[in-house]
Scaffold this motif. Sequence first.
Motif, PDB file in Angstrom:
ATOM      1  N   LEU A 179       0.842  -1.189   0.000  1.00 40.14           N
ATOM      2  CA  LEU A 179       0.000   0.000   0.000  1.00 40.14           C
ATOM      3  C   LEU A 179       0.884   1.249   0.000  1.00 40.14           C
ATOM      4  N   ALA A 180       0.641   2.135  -0.941  1.00 40.05           N
ATOM      5  CA  ALA A 180       1.428   3.364  -1.055  1.00 40.05           C
ATOM      6  C   ALA A 180       0.926   4.382  -0.035  1.00 40.05           C
ATOM      7  N   THR A 181       1.554   4.404   1.119  1.00 39.99           N
ATOM      8  CA  THR A 181       1.172   5.341   2.176  1.00 39.99           C
ATOM      9  C   THR A 181       2.365   6.211   2.529  1.00 39.99           C
ATOM     10  N   THR A 182       2.085   7.331   3.180  1.00 38.33           N
ATOM     11  CA  THR A 182       3.125   8.285   3.560  1.00 38.33           C
ATOM     12  C   THR A 182       3.244   8.339   5.079  1.00 38.33           C
ATOM     13  N   PRO A 183       4.475   8.305   5.613  1.00 42.96           N
ATOM     14  CA  PRO A 183       5.755   8.352   4.909  1.00 42.96           C
ATOM     15  C   PRO A 183       6.330   6.998   4.502  1.00 42.96           C
ATOM     16  N   PHE A 184       5.710   5.899   4.897  1.00 41.59           N
ATOM     17  CA  PHE A 184       6.265   4.577   4.590  1.00 41.59           C
ATOM     18  C   PHE A 184       5.243   3.701   3.883  1.00 41.59           C
ATOM     19  N   PRO A 185       5.633   3.012   2.803  1.00 45.21           N
ATOM     20  CA  PRO A 185       4.732   2.028   2.199  1.00 45.21           C
ATOM     21  C   PRO A 185       4.571   0.843   3.137  1.00 45.21           C
ATOM     22  N   LEU A 186       3.419   0.193   3.086  1.00 44.65           N
ATOM     23  CA  LEU A 186       3.128  -0.902   4.005  1.00 44.65           C
ATOM     24  C   LEU A 186       2.717  -2.162   3.248  1.00 44.65           C
ATOM     25  N   GLN A 187       3.273  -3.286   3.676  1.00 44.68           N
ATOM     26  CA  GLN A 187       2.906  -4.575   3.095  1.00 44.68           C
ATOM     27  C   GLN A 187       1.566  -5.039   3.670  1.00 44.68           C
ATOM     28  N   ALA A 188       0.706  -5.519   2.801  1.00 47.15           N
ATOM     29  CA  ALA A 188      -0.609  -6.004   3.227  1.00 47.15           C
ATOM     30  C   ALA A 188      -0.937  -7.310   2.520  1.00 47.15           C
ATOM     31  N   VAL A 189      -1.820  -8.080   3.140  1.00 47.43           N
ATOM     32  CA  VAL A 189      -2.432  -9.246   2.505  1.00 47.43           C
ATOM     33  C   VAL A 189      -3.928  -8.988   2.505  1.00 47.43           C
ATOM     34  N   LEU A 190      -4.521  -8.989   1.305  1.00 55.21           N
ATOM     35  CA  LEU A 190      -5.894  -8.535   1.134  1.00 55.21           C
ATOM     36  C   LEU A 190      -6.814  -9.658   0.689  1.00 55.21           C
ATOM     37  N   PRO A 191      -7.973  -9.784   1.325  1.00 53.70           N
ATOM     38  CA  PRO A 191      -8.971 -10.749   0.865  1.00 53.70           C
ATOM     39  C   PRO A 191      -9.716 -10.197  -0.346  1.00 53.70           C
ATOM     40  N   ARG A 192     -10.337 -11.087  -1.103  1.00 50.48           N
ATOM     41  CA  ARG A 192     -11.122 -10.633  -2.250  1.00 50.48           C
ATOM     42  C   ARG A 192     -12.359  -9.871  -1.794  1.00 50.48           C
ATOM     43  N   ARG A 193     -12.954 -10.297  -0.700  1.00 48.97           N
ATOM     44  CA  ARG A 193     -14.134  -9.620  -0.169  1.00 48.97           C
ATOM     45  C   ARG A 193     -14.181  -9.846   1.340  1.00 48.97           C
ATOM     46  N   VAL A 194     -15.012  -9.071   2.002  1.00 51.00           N
ATOM     47  CA  VAL A 194     -15.164  -9.194   3.452  1.00 51.00           C
ATOM     48  C   VAL A 194     -16.631  -9.421   3.774  1.00 51.00           C
ATOM     49  N   GLU A 195     -16.859 -10.055   4.914  1.00 47.72           N
ATOM     50  CA  GLU A 195     -18.215 -10.313   5.379  1.00 47.72           C
ATOM     51  C   GLU A 195     -18.621  -9.248   6.391  1.00 47.72           C
ATOM     52  N   GLY A 196     -19.861  -8.785   6.284  1.00 49.66           N
ATOM     53  CA  GLY A 196     -20.359  -7.823   7.251  1.00 49.66           C
ATOM     54  C   GLY A 196     -20.098  -6.389   6.830  1.00 49.66           C
ATOM     55  N   SER A 197     -20.455  -5.477   7.718  1.00 42.06           N
ATOM     56  CA  SER A 197     -20.384  -4.052   7.408  1.00 42.06           C
ATOM     57  C   SER A 197     -19.129  -3.388   7.955  1.00 42.06           C
ATOM     58  N   SER A 198     -18.279  -4.155   8.647  1.00 45.46           N
ATOM     59  CA  SER A 198     -17.028  -3.600   9.156  1.00 45.46           C
ATOM     60  C   SER A 198     -15.859  -4.456   8.666  1.00 45.46           C
ATOM     61  N   LEU A 199     -14.680  -3.883   8.682  1.00 46.45           N
ATOM     62  CA  LEU A 199     -13.472  -4.560   8.215  1.00 46.45           C
ATOM     63  C   LEU A 199     -12.559  -4.841   9.395  1.00 46.45           C
ATOM     64  N   ARG A 200     -12.137  -6.090   9.524  1.00 42.86           N
ATOM     65  CA  ARG A 200     -11.183  -6.465  10.575  1.00 42.86           C
ATOM     66  C   ARG A 200      -9.770  -6.393   9.995  1.00 42.86           C
ATOM     67  N   VAL A 201      -8.897  -5.674  10.696  1.00 44.89           N
ATOM     68  CA  VAL A 201      -7.511  -5.500  10.261  1.00 44.89           C
ATOM     69  C   VAL A 201      -6.576  -5.997  11.353  1.00 44.89           C
ATOM     70  N   TYR A 202      -5.697  -6.927  10.985  1.00 44.30           N
ATOM     71  CA  TYR A 202      -4.702  -7.464  11.911  1.00 44.30           C
ATOM     72  C   TYR A 202      -3.417  -6.657  11.780  1.00 44.30           C
ATOM     73  N   LEU A 203      -2.903  -6.156  12.893  1.00 44.44           N
ATOM     74  CA  LEU A 203      -1.677  -5.367  12.911  1.00 44.44           C
ATOM     75  C   LEU A 203      -0.519  -6.205  13.436  1.00 44.44           C
ATOM     76  N   GLU A 204       0.547  -6.247  12.664  1.00 43.55           N
ATOM     77  CA  GLU A 204       1.723  -7.042  13.011  1.00 43.55           C
ATOM     78  C   GLU A 204       2.393  -6.524  14.279  1.00 43.55           C
ATOM     79  N   GLY A 205       3.140  -7.403  14.933  1.00 42.88           N
ATOM     80  CA  GLY A 205       3.913  -7.022  16.102  1.00 42.88           C
ATOM     81  C   GLY A 205       5.206  -6.321  15.718  1.00 42.88           C
ATOM     82  N   ASP A 206       6.146  -6.242  16.667  1.00 44.01           N
ATOM     83  CA  ASP A 206       7.395  -5.531  16.410  1.00 44.01           C
ATOM     84  C   ASP A 206       8.308  -6.281  15.453  1.00 44.01           C
ATOM     85  N   GLY A 207       8.032  -7.564  15.222  1.00 43.87           N
ATOM     86  CA  GLY A 207       8.838  -8.330  14.282  1.00 43.87           C
ATOM     87  C   GLY A 207      10.234  -8.623  14.814  1.00 43.87           C
TER      88      GLY A 207
END
Length: 272
Positions: free
Chosen positions: A38-66
């Motif tokens: 994803l082209a974001t500022t100031p840093f691009p971010l790696q994502a894994v995207l589903p084709r579609r989501v269920e329901g009216s809200s989106l669940r986003v998992y945030l990685e740890g410190d790695g």
Amino acid sequence: MHRGAFLLVLAVLLGGCGAPLKQLSEEAQLTSREVRVLATTPFPLQAVLPRRVEGSSLRVYLEGDGYAWATPTQPSLDPTPRDLLVARLATLDPLGAVYLARPCQFVEHPGCKPLLWTDQRFSRPVLNSLHAALDQLKQRYGVRRLELVGYSGGGALALLLAAERNDVVAVQTLAGNLHPSAWIAHHRLTPLTGSLEPLAYRERLRQIPQRHLTGQRDKVVPPPLAYQYAGSLGPADCLEIRTVDATHSEGWETAWAGFRQRPLVCAPAQKP
């Protein structure tokens, strides 16, 4: 520098996140998901995207410190996680969730310096990129509401993001570092210069439904720290803390499967 040592360092710099990125792509393919930067500022971010989501809200998992530290005193050259636990949890989520990595994980950028994944891991530039990514994801999937699931240090970021937005309906964390200053004191570490503290937003966080799962065998972020966070937060509208059979990195696939579709219990935290 000796030629052999130079070549070794060069190989690390060039190889960096190649193997984890390949593994991430394989994990995504198994569940018909797309790996995208994803082209974001100031840093691009790696994502894994589903084709579609269920329901009216989106669940986003945030990685740890790695892989933030190569040794207890030496920061790593590449913070990309070696264990793709969070990505696996996201790809297995039946709701069709998004996996979102942290700045400089999987993706190279001129601004990637060790300070960003050590002292400044919860800094304003990190938050700015994550905010931009969430905005893009809402538009992509046509949703108005978000649920954030943060693992380890991703828990602190989930709380910070939720406190600064008006579209986060719930925060859940797994082995979450909810109270970084208390975590620093517990391990007798040097304070994180340049990072933000979620409890600076305590009045806003009291209004956000949240569930925090702690591992009873977790020595990195032990369960008492979650209750210390709850005590410092004060009276909250909806706060749930549960201790599960897990270490910091093991047992979460099983533990989370029992909670990921369970509604939050909106009551003050009670020790199990």
